[in-house]
Structure formats: structure tokens, C-alpha cells
Design an enzyme around this catalytic site. Structure first.
Site, short mmCIF file in Angstrom:
data_model
loop_
_atom_site.label_atom_id
_atom_site.label_comp_id
_atom_site.label_asym_id
_atom_site.label_seq_id
_atom_site.Cartn_x
_atom_site.Cartn_y
_atom_site.Cartn_z
N SER A 18 0.66 -1.17 -0.09
CA SER A 18 -0.02 -0.01 0.12
C SER A 18 0.70 1.28 0.09
CB SER A 18 -0.79 0.16 1.28
OG SER A 18 -1.58 -1.11 1.50
N ASN B 24 -3.57 6.19 -2.42
CA ASN B 24 -3.43 6.66 -1.18
C ASN B 24 -2.52 7.88 -0.82
OD1 ASN B 24 -4.50 4.29 -0.22
ND2 ASN B 24 -2.80 2.95 -0.19
N GLU C 216 -3.49 -0.12 -9.26
CA GLU C 216 -2.48 0.61 -9.95
C GLU C 216 -1.19 -0.25 -10.08
OE1 GLU C 216 -3.18 4.53 -6.94
OE2 GLU C 216 -2.07 2.73 -6.15
N HIS D 221 -1.03 -2.53 -6.98
CA HIS D 221 -1.56 -2.39 -5.88
C HIS D 221 -3.38 -2.45 -6.07
CE1 HIS D 221 -3.15 0.96 -3.06
NE2 HIS D 221 -2.89 -0.27 -2.16
#
Ligand code: 3HC
Length: 286
Positions: A122, A193, A155, A143
Site C-alpha cells: 500500500s 493513497n 495501480e 496495488h
């Protein structure tokens, strides 16, 4: 490097994310082997995947024979050696750099040199993880978002030394899994994120600043900002520990105060209030 056609996928770690990724892989027609540290955890992950596929059958979104065929493509193991003939291995273990480095070092001894190694991290650096192996060109980030079977995005992260072939192979797998993959570089938090973690931290700070309850904050963000689920429900789903770790990792790298985890959730993490997985976070779960 020449990447083989991806036919067999390995998934290391069958927690919520790893099990979701393995589910996507078998649904997309890949032979899939998932590794857990005990047979019991492997069985639980298998049951979880079987449960969600059965729900699809119940809701007539999948034929019963497709469900059976998909489950037939899933193997669980406790041995890393089972990855020897995988074309792509996706790591979804604990968010700890040391543990990931150790795993990638071990994988390098087992997985054949032209296979792609991906991490579902992450907030850690894919470039740093890739430094564990002597062939970092085959390492990329993949991801996925929680819950992996439902969230359309993946991702595809290009680390400093990733080869274009490895990146494109991972992108192709994301597409075949029915996702909407995007390509990005290995910067802290990648795309989502980088934005979402400070935003969720702001939400948690508002709990105390505005003296609002988690329920009302969730209503505010779903009814007033159109979020599909409120921030407290979302952090409970992601895991308080995962969110605190991602916040700490981003703060360490970018030093933006909004990225630092609010004291309230650090205390919750320390107290074992981890959200859905522990039965108690902002909310209580059965
Ligand atoms: N795995 C597989 N299937 C699942 C599942 C899971 N974990 N959870 C639910 N399902 C299946 C179930 O079969 C369920 O149907 P059922 O209840 O009849 O059995 C079906 O999916 C639909 O579930 P829902 O009715 O709950 O679906 P919703 O329409 O309510 O949507 C949602 C759920 C997609 C999760 C939506 O609420 C949403 O988009 N929430 C936001 C999630 C989000 O933002 N995630 C990103 C988190 S950040 C992150 O992951 C990054 C990381 O690095 C920290």
C-alpha cells in the site's frame, strides 16, 4: 527481459487482500496457487473465496459450472516451492519491509528468472522491495484496493528498475481480471493513497474537532459528499493497523502533517481495535 505468457499465478499471503486477488485470478481463468503459513489459514481463505463465488451463483451472476471450474483452478499450499512454475507471483503479506525483503530473497531462489514478481504493498517503496533480488527489472507493484474483487482499480507501479515488459505483463493481467489498471511511478502512496490517506486522517481529526459521532461523520460524507461508504466504515474495512501503517509510511517519506496518523487511531491500533478483522473498530461487528 522476455516475460513468458502469464498462465499460472502465485499469491503469497491469503488474508483479505491476497484471497481477493486469488479470487480474481481464478475467475480470470489463471491456474492459481496461494500460499499461507498454515494449512488452516489456507483452508479458511479457500472457504472465503468459495463463499463469495457461491454468492455470485446465488445471484445468477455466475453459472454453477463456472464456479466449480474456477475453484478447480485454485490450489493452496504452505510451501513457497509451489511457485517454481509460476509466471507471475503477487505478494500480499504483512506491510513490513523486512518481511517483504526476506520473502523476495526466498522467491528469487525458487521462481524462474523470467517470471514477474509483484508486490501489493500500500505504502512501501517498490524500488526498495525490488532491491532484495538480483533481477529487480522483473519486480513491479500491483496495488489492488479493498475489497479487491469489487474495486475496479489496480495501480501498476513502475519501480526505478522495472522493465517495460514486466510492467506491461502486470497491466495485461489487471485487464484480464476485469480491472481498470493505471500505470504510475513508484512515489509514496502511488496515486490513490497519496490522496486518500491524508483525507481519511482529516476525517478522523474532524471526529474530535467537530465533536461528531462516527455514525454522523459517515452520514456526512456519504450523504453530503457522495462517498460510497463513510470514512469510519472504510477505515474499519481497510483495517486500523493497515491505515496507521500507511499513514506512518507516507509521513516518514513526505513529512506532511496531515499524513501523520491521528493519536486517536494510533491508540485504537495499540489497543487491538483493528476494525472488522478484530470485531471492533469505530463500530462493533459480529
Ligand atoms: N470479497 C469478495 N466479494 C465480496 C467482498 C469481498 N471482500 N465483500 C462483498 N463481496 C461481494 C458479496 O457477495 C456481496 O454480495 P452479498 O452481500 O449479497 O453477499 C457483493 O460483493 C456486493 O457487496 P455489497 O452489497 O456490500 O456492495 P456495495 O454495492 O455496497 O459496494 C463497495 C461495496 C464496492 C465496497 C462500496 O461500498 C465501495 O466502493 N466502498 C469504498 C471502498 C473503498 O474506498 N476501498 C478502497 C480502500 S483504500 C485501499 O484499499 C488501499 C489500501 O492500500 C489501504
Amino acid at each position: 527481459m522476455t516475460v513468458p505468457e502469464i498462465r499460472r499465478i502465485g499469491v503469497v499471503g491469503l488474508g483479505a487482500m491476497g484471497a481477493g486477488i486469488a479470487q480474481l485470478a481464478i475467475e480470470a481463468g489463471y491456474e492459481t496457487v496461494g500460499r499461507e503459513i498454515s494449512e488452516d489459514l489456507g483452508r479458511r481463505a479457500h472457504d472465503r473465496i468459495a463463499h463469495f463465488l457461491q454468492r455470485k451463483v446465488d445471484k445468477e451472476r455466475m453459472a454453477a459450472d463456472e464456479c466449480e471450474a474456477a475453484l478447480g483452478r485454485l490450489e493452496t499450499t504452505t510451501e513457497l516451492e509451489a511457485f517454481a512454475d509460476c509466471d507471475l507471483v503477487i505478494e500480499a503479506i504483512v506491510e513490513d519491509l523486512g518481511a517483504k525483503l526476506e520473502l523476495f530473497r526466498a522467491l528469487e531462489q525458487i521462481v524462474r528468472p523470467e517470471a514477474v514478481l509483484a508486490t501489493n504493498t500500500s505504502a512501501l517503496s517498490v524500488t526498495e522491495i525490488a532491491a532484495a533480488v538480483s533481477t529487480p527489472e522483473r519486480v513491479v507493484g500491483m496495488h489492488f484496493f479493498n475489497p479487491a474483487p469489487l474495486m475496479p482499480l489496480v495501480e501498476i507501479v513502475r519501480a526505478e528498475l522495472s522493465s517495460a515488459e514486466a510492467v506491461e505483463a502486470a497491466f495485461g493481467v489487471g485487464e484480464r481480471m476485469g480491472k481498470r489498471p493505471i500505470r504510475c511511478h513508484d512515489t509514496p502512496g502511488f496515486v490513490v493513497n497519496r490522496v486518500l490517506i491524508p483525507l481519511l486522517n482529516d476525517c478522523i481529526r474532524v471526529l474530535d474537532e467537530a465533536r461528531v459521532s462516527p455514525e454522523d461523520l459517515d452520514t456526512a460524507m456519504t450523504a453530503g459528499a457522495g462517498w460510497p461508504m463513510g470514512p469510519c466504515t472504510l477505515v474499519d474495512l481497510v483495517g486500523i493497523d493497515v491505515h496507521v501503517h500507511a499513514s506512518e509510511a507516507l509521513y516518514e517519506k513526505l513529512r506532511e502533517p496531515r499524513m501523520a496518523p491521528p493519536a486517536r487511531i494510533v491508540a485504537m491500533r495499540n489497543a487491538g481495535l483493528l476494525g472488522r478483522k478484530s470485531g471492533r473498530g469505530f463500530y462493533a461487528y459480529d
